[in-house]
Design a protein around this motif. Structure first.
Motif, PDB file in Angstrom:
ATOM      1  N   ASN A 288      39.865  33.083  50.551  1.00 20.61           N
ATOM      2  CA  ASN A 288      40.907  32.922  49.534  1.00 20.61           C
ATOM      3  C   ASN A 288      41.825  34.139  49.483  1.00 20.61           C
ATOM      4  N   PRO A 289      42.639  34.355  50.492  1.00 27.77           N
ATOM      5  CA  PRO A 289      43.443  35.570  50.560  1.00 27.77           C
ATOM      6  C   PRO A 289      44.369  35.726  49.363  1.00 27.77           C
ATOM      7  N   GLY A 290      44.525  36.957  48.910  1.00 30.33           N
ATOM      8  CA  GLY A 290      45.424  37.267  47.808  1.00 30.33           C
ATOM      9  C   GLY A 290      46.379  38.363  48.242  1.00 30.33           C
ATOM     10  N   ASP A 291      46.809  39.177  47.284  1.00 29.61           N
ATOM     11  CA  ASP A 291      47.741  40.241  47.636  1.00 29.61           C
ATOM     12  C   ASP A 291      47.018  41.557  47.916  1.00 29.61           C
ATOM     13  N   GLY A 292      45.702  41.509  47.980  1.00 28.86           N
ATOM     14  CA  GLY A 292      44.933  42.716  48.293  1.00 28.86           C
ATOM     15  C   GLY A 292      44.625  43.574  47.091  1.00 28.86           C
ATOM     16  N   LYS A 293      45.201  43.234  45.915  1.00 33.20           N
ATOM     17  CA  LYS A 293      44.967  44.020  44.719  1.00 33.20           C
ATOM     18  C   LYS A 293      43.868  43.393  43.866  1.00 33.20           C
ATOM     19  N   PHE A 294      43.461  44.129  42.857  1.00 31.42           N
ATOM     20  CA  PHE A 294      42.438  43.586  41.965  1.00 31.42           C
ATOM     21  C   PHE A 294      43.016  42.389  41.207  1.00 31.42           C
ATOM     22  N   SER A 295      42.136  41.578  40.609  1.00 32.25           N
ATOM     23  CA  SER A 295      42.589  40.420  39.840  1.00 32.25           C
ATOM     24  C   SER A 295      41.835  40.372  38.521  1.00 32.25           C
ATOM     25  N   LEU A 315      37.200  39.126  29.385  1.00 28.93           N
ATOM     26  CA  LEU A 315      38.073  39.445  30.510  1.00 28.93           C
ATOM     27  C   LEU A 315      37.190  39.735  31.718  1.00 28.93           C
ATOM     28  N   THR A 316      37.404  39.000  32.789  1.00 34.42           N
ATOM     29  CA  THR A 316      36.688  39.232  34.038  1.00 34.42           C
ATOM     30  C   THR A 316      37.641  39.843  35.054  1.00 34.42           C
ATOM     31  N   SER A 317      37.103  40.601  35.973  1.00 32.95           N
ATOM     32  CA  SER A 317      37.956  41.240  36.980  1.00 32.95           C
ATOM     33  C   SER A 317      37.252  41.256  38.329  1.00 32.95           C
ATOM     34  N   GLN A 318      38.045  41.337  39.371  1.00 31.30           N
ATOM     35  CA  GLN A 318      37.524  41.450  40.728  1.00 31.30           C
ATOM     36  C   GLN A 318      38.280  42.550  41.454  1.00 31.30           C
ATOM     37  N   ALA A 319      37.553  43.317  42.239  1.00 28.19           N
ATOM     38  CA  ALA A 319      38.187  44.395  42.997  1.00 28.19           C
ATOM     39  C   ALA A 319      39.013  43.821  44.138  1.00 28.19           C
ATOM     40  N   GLY A 320      40.018  44.545  44.549  1.00 23.59           N
ATOM     41  CA  GLY A 320      40.842  44.126  45.668  1.00 23.59           C
ATOM     42  C   GLY A 320      40.338  44.698  46.975  1.00 23.59           C
ATOM     43  N   ALA A 322      41.119  47.304  48.431  1.00 22.03           N
ATOM     44  CA  ALA A 322      40.940  48.756  48.408  1.00 22.03           C
ATOM     45  C   ALA A 322      39.649  49.165  47.715  1.00 22.03           C
ATOM     46  N   GLY A 323      38.924  48.191  47.183  1.00 21.97           N
ATOM     47  CA  GLY A 323      37.667  48.504  46.501  1.00 21.97           C
ATOM     48  C   GLY A 323      37.850  48.667  45.008  1.00 21.97           C
ATOM     49  N   SER A 324      36.797  49.072  44.348  1.00 22.74           N
ATOM     50  CA  SER A 324      36.819  49.191  42.896  1.00 22.74           C
ATOM     51  C   SER A 324      37.751  50.317  42.446  1.00 22.74           C
ATOM     52  N   GLU A 325      38.459  50.069  41.341  1.00 24.01           N
ATOM     53  CA  GLU A 325      39.342  51.092  40.780  1.00 24.01           C
ATOM     54  C   GLU A 325      39.316  51.008  39.259  1.00 24.01           C
ATOM     55  N   GLN A 326      39.710  52.073  38.602  1.00 22.66           N
ATOM     56  CA  GLN A 326      39.738  52.112  37.142  1.00 22.66           C
ATOM     57  C   GLN A 326      40.958  51.354  36.646  1.00 22.66           C
ATOM     58  N   ILE A 327      40.756  50.468  35.645  1.00 30.80           N
ATOM     59  CA  ILE A 327      41.886  49.733  35.083  1.00 30.80           C
ATOM     60  C   ILE A 327      41.860  49.851  33.565  1.00 30.80           C
ATOM     61  N   ILE A 370      49.449  35.117  24.153  1.00 27.61           N
ATOM     62  CA  ILE A 370      49.191  36.561  24.213  1.00 27.61           C
ATOM     63  C   ILE A 370      49.008  36.953  25.678  1.00 27.61           C
ATOM     64  N   THR A 371      49.632  38.043  26.078  1.00 27.56           N
ATOM     65  CA  THR A 371      49.494  38.535  27.446  1.00 27.56           C
ATOM     66  C   THR A 371      48.571  39.742  27.473  1.00 27.56           C
ATOM     67  N   VAL A 372      47.499  39.642  28.241  1.00 26.40           N
ATOM     68  CA  VAL A 372      46.575  40.764  28.432  1.00 26.40           C
ATOM     69  C   VAL A 372      46.954  41.460  29.730  1.00 26.40           C
ATOM     70  N   GLN A 373      47.192  42.770  29.656  1.00 27.70           N
ATOM     71  CA  GLN A 373      47.605  43.545  30.822  1.00 27.70           C
ATOM     72  C   GLN A 373      46.466  44.434  31.306  1.00 27.70           C
ATOM     73  N   ALA A 374      46.365  44.545  32.610  1.00 26.58           N
ATOM     74  CA  ALA A 374      45.384  45.434  33.229  1.00 26.58           C
ATOM     75  C   ALA A 374      46.132  46.322  34.220  1.00 26.58           C
ATOM     76  N   ARG A 375      46.114  47.629  33.977  1.00 27.70           N
ATOM     77  CA  ARG A 375      46.835  48.573  34.837  1.00 27.70           C
ATOM     78  C   ARG A 375      45.863  49.407  35.659  1.00 27.70           C
ATOM     79  N   GLY A 376      46.087  49.428  36.972  1.00 28.49           N
ATOM     80  CA  GLY A 376      45.257  50.219  37.862  1.00 28.49           C
ATOM     81  C   GLY A 376      46.115  50.969  38.852  1.00 28.49           C
ATOM     82  N   ALA A 377      45.473  51.710  39.740  1.00 28.59           N
ATOM     83  CA  ALA A 377      46.212  52.496  40.724  1.00 28.59           C
ATOM     84  C   ALA A 377      47.013  51.609  41.675  1.00 28.59           C
ATOM     85  N   SER A 378      46.514  50.397  41.953  1.00 22.61           N
ATOM     86  CA  SER A 378      47.183  49.517  42.898  1.00 22.61           C
ATOM     87  C   SER A 378      48.261  48.655  42.243  1.00 22.61           C
ATOM     88  N   GLY A 379      48.383  48.723  40.916  1.00 24.18           N
ATOM     89  CA  GLY A 379      49.416  47.938  40.247  1.00 24.18           C
ATOM     90  C   GLY A 379      48.938  47.374  38.919  1.00 24.18           C
TER      91      GLY A 379
END
Length: 488
Positions: A288-295, A315-320, A322-327, A370-379
């Protein structure tokens, strides 16, 4: 891990082929061929059982993040555990074909629990959307001929980062299964033919020449099978390890397929360093290819609340790639008087956070996005939540209603009952008390009018047990019903 498993049947077949027909096996001091069997939860030792535990070492899902547990209704392991499997894509799982078609019962997967004997430790559950077995696995017991591999597609994305998915071997990796190589098998299977199961273990075993493994009542075919371990079964796979990975140099080169019915001889894997692995990789696809970033996502993605009340989601998240990153988490578009609380407000991609939306008496009625935002190093990634504010919630709390109010079973038996939920505000979470091992619910959270399957693990002591089933809605209100379990 109970390194002993399906090896028994293989041993019988091999012995028969090796011993001269005119000379009794006993006269030569050679054990008879082992009876081959698949290492599923249905494995039952024949005759005596080995007193030795199949030696392995405890391990964890954290150390082996691609490992996942296969469950089925009626499964003989803790919580219905039946097989072990590997996460190979966002919603793709690699396992044995016999885990899917040789045993009955609805199948699902559980992730994140090192010890299945204590329910509720998992972090994720999902149902099976579809599965494919190798086209040459033609029906029950086809494991005797090989091609014992399957790729499962799950209903939900599995919370395992792409960089932690299991790597699957193919025909170009033939060198990884040459005799003399050493690999690791991992699973929640039994620790001996008559031992307990449900605890994640691992063991290291050598790859053998198939000619040395003809000690079963069926043939070990080197074209589609890999024989590993030892003829004395000092360590190996066992019931419940079926479908689990055998990994060499970080690559899954085999899937636990079969062995001795008493888990006391060699272990046999479905070979992936051939066209079988190529087939599996083709079915897995690009993951299931994506943009390479976390989701990120929200589950559920909507809720209903009365003014002055609150509602929660996860809220669930998946690493991209580049691996796990702080969001960092935040929310916008909140209606007047509404606050959003994240627990926690900062997570690593791959983790979860509880999100609570709390309204006031001044919050306007209606549907709010309501929009929930998640900010990380990759975007930055976003997920939306629909908050319905009105007085439509039922004034009374939820009420769980069992389809039947009692059941009788033998000590240590498993009983299942359908629980419906009426009333309440929003979805309700089901729990139960009254027996040593807390009953399980699948799903655990249901909407008003929905239902869940309750699985009760009976105590080993005879008696009458009053089980209290409780439903707690999103407003914090609860309702209970009684269920009587008789053990005799």
């Amino acid at each position: 891990m109970r390194a002993r498993h399906l090896i028994g049947p293989l041993i019988l077949a091999v012995a028969a082929a090796v011993l001269p027909a005119a000379v009794p096996a006993a006269a030569q001091g050679t054990p008879p061929p082992a009876i081959a069997a698949t290492p599923t939860d249905q494995l039952r030792p024949e005759g005596g059982t080995s007193p030795r535990v199949v030696n392995g070492q405890r391990t964890t899902v954290r150390e082996n993040p691609s490992l996942i547990t296969g469950l089925r209704v009626g499964g003989g392991g803790p919580q219905g555990a039946s097989c072990t499997a590997s996460v190979v894509g966002r919603n793709k799982i690699l396992t044995a074909a016999h885990c899917m078609i040789d045993v009955s019962g609805d199948k699902s997967y559980l992730y994140g629990d090192d010890d299945l004997n204590t329910a509720g430790d998992e972090s994720f559950r999902t149902k099976v959307a579809s599965y494919k077995v190798h086209p040459r696995y033609t029906g029950p017991n086809s494991w005797q001929s090989g091609y014992d591999v399957a790729v499962v597609t799950t209903v939900d994305d599995i919370p395992v980062p792409a960089n932690q998915w299991a790597k699957v071997a193919g025909s170009s990796d033939e060198a990884l299964t040459r005799p003399g190589k050493s690999g690791t098998a991992i699973g929640w299977g039994k620790v001996s033919g008559s031992g307990s199961s449900g605890v994640l273990n691992k063991t290291t075993m050598p790859v053998n020449d198939a000619a040395d493994c003809q000690v079963f009542d069926i043939r070990v075919n080197p074209d589609v099978m890999v024989c590993v371990g030892y003829n004395d079964g000092r360590t190996g796979t066992c019931s419940g390890d079926s479908g689990g990975p055998f990994t060499v140099d970080g690559v899954v080169v085999g899937v636990v397929s079969w062995g001795s019915s008493q888990c006391d001889r060699y272990s046999v894997m479905a070979r992936l360093t051939n066209v079988m692995g190529d087939w599996a990789k083709g079915e897995i696809g690009g993951g299931n290819p994506g943009d390479g970033k976390f989701s990120v996502g929200l589950s559920p993605s909507s809720g209903r609340v009365a003014p002055g009340r609150y509602v929660s989601t996860t809220l669930t998240s998946q690493a991209g790639d580049a691996g796990s990153e702080q969001i960092e988490l935040s929310a916008t578009g909140l209606p007047t008087g509404t606050t959003a609380t994240f627990q926690p407000t900062s997570i690593r991609s791959g983790d979860t956070s509880k999100v609570t939306f709390e309204t006031t008496a001044q919050t306007p009625k209606g549907n709010h996005t309501i929009t929930v935002q998640a900010r990380g190093a990759s975007g930055t990634k976003t997920a939306t939540y629909t908050l319905a504010v009105d007085d439509g919630g039922t004034p009374e709390g939820p009420r769980p209603v069992p389809a039947t109010d009692s059941a009788t079973t033998a000590p240590g038996g498993i009983v299942q009952a359908r629980i419906s939920v009426t009333g309440g505000q929003g979805s309700s979470r089901l729990t139960a008390t009254g027996v040593p091992m807390a009953p399980m619910f699948f799903p655990q959270t249901v909407a008003p009018g929905g239902s869940s399957q309750m699985t009760v693990f009976a105590p080993f002591q005879a008696g009458v047990y009053k089980i209290t089933v409780t439903a707690t809605d999103e407003a914090g209100r609860s309702g209970s019903s009684d269920y009587t379990l008789t053990v005799r």
